[in-house]
Design an enzyme around this catalytic site. Sequence first.
Site, PDB file in Angstrom:
ATOM      1  N   GLU A  19       0.830  -1.209   0.000  1.00  0.00           N
ATOM      2  CA  GLU A  19       0.000   0.000   0.000  1.00  0.00           C
ATOM      3  C   GLU A  19       0.865   1.259   0.000  1.00  0.00           C
ATOM      4  O   GLU A  19       0.577   2.214  -0.727  1.00  0.00           O
ATOM      5  CB  GLU A  19      -0.937   0.021   1.226  1.00  0.00           C
ATOM      6  CG  GLU A  19      -1.906  -1.130   1.269  1.00  0.00           C
ATOM      7  CD  GLU A  19      -1.395  -2.333   2.047  1.00  0.00           C
ATOM      8  OE1 GLU A  19      -2.223  -3.151   2.461  1.00  0.00           O
ATOM      9  OE2 GLU A  19      -0.159  -2.454   2.246  1.00  0.00           O
ATOM     10  N   CYS A  36      -0.200   2.016   6.845  1.00  0.00           N
ATOM     11  CA  CYS A  36      -0.743   2.162   5.494  1.00  0.00           C
ATOM     12  C   CYS A  36      -2.079   2.899   5.495  1.00  0.00           C
ATOM     13  O   CYS A  36      -2.378   3.657   4.566  1.00  0.00           O
ATOM     14  CB  CYS A  36      -0.872   0.796   4.835  1.00  0.00           C
ATOM     15  SG  CYS A  36       0.744   0.014   4.566  1.00  0.00           S
TER      16      CYS A  36
END
Length: 160
Positions: free
Chosen positions: A58, A89
């Site tokens: 991510e 993330c």
Amino acid sequence: MEQPTAQDERFVTAVIALAQRSRDSGHHPFAALVVAADGTVVAEAMNASSQDRTAHAEMNALRLASAQYGPEQLSGATLYSSAEPCAMCAGATYWSGVGRVVYALSEAGLLALTGSDPENPTLALPCRQVFASGQRPTQVIGPWREAEAAAVHQGFWRKG
């Protein structure tokens, strides 16, 4: 909860396949895509945390997307992730401006697969909780297609 769309179906399939490619390439089995509202893939990334512990899929995808677009443009984008974004993330998703997240495997499901493997010291903090702490909404769909996403992890982790 918001219902997944046909576009979500297509990109969750793609991100799970990309997670398998990450595993096949010798990395942790995670992947992420950032997709604009019109279905254009803005960024795709696999996990590279064996070299840099912050190089989650991510994070890598969000860095690529943020290098091209500002928060205003990314507000209509969706982050597709093979697993629930961790606290790091989720924070990066919020700061990038991405307005929607769709993930396959839950953090709890991932923990069941990884156990105490030191390669994945789980933070038990749901992404929804991180997003709820912000000043603007982030839509979340997930876990969704969890068994399919979990299959990519089977036999990868040493449960300790």
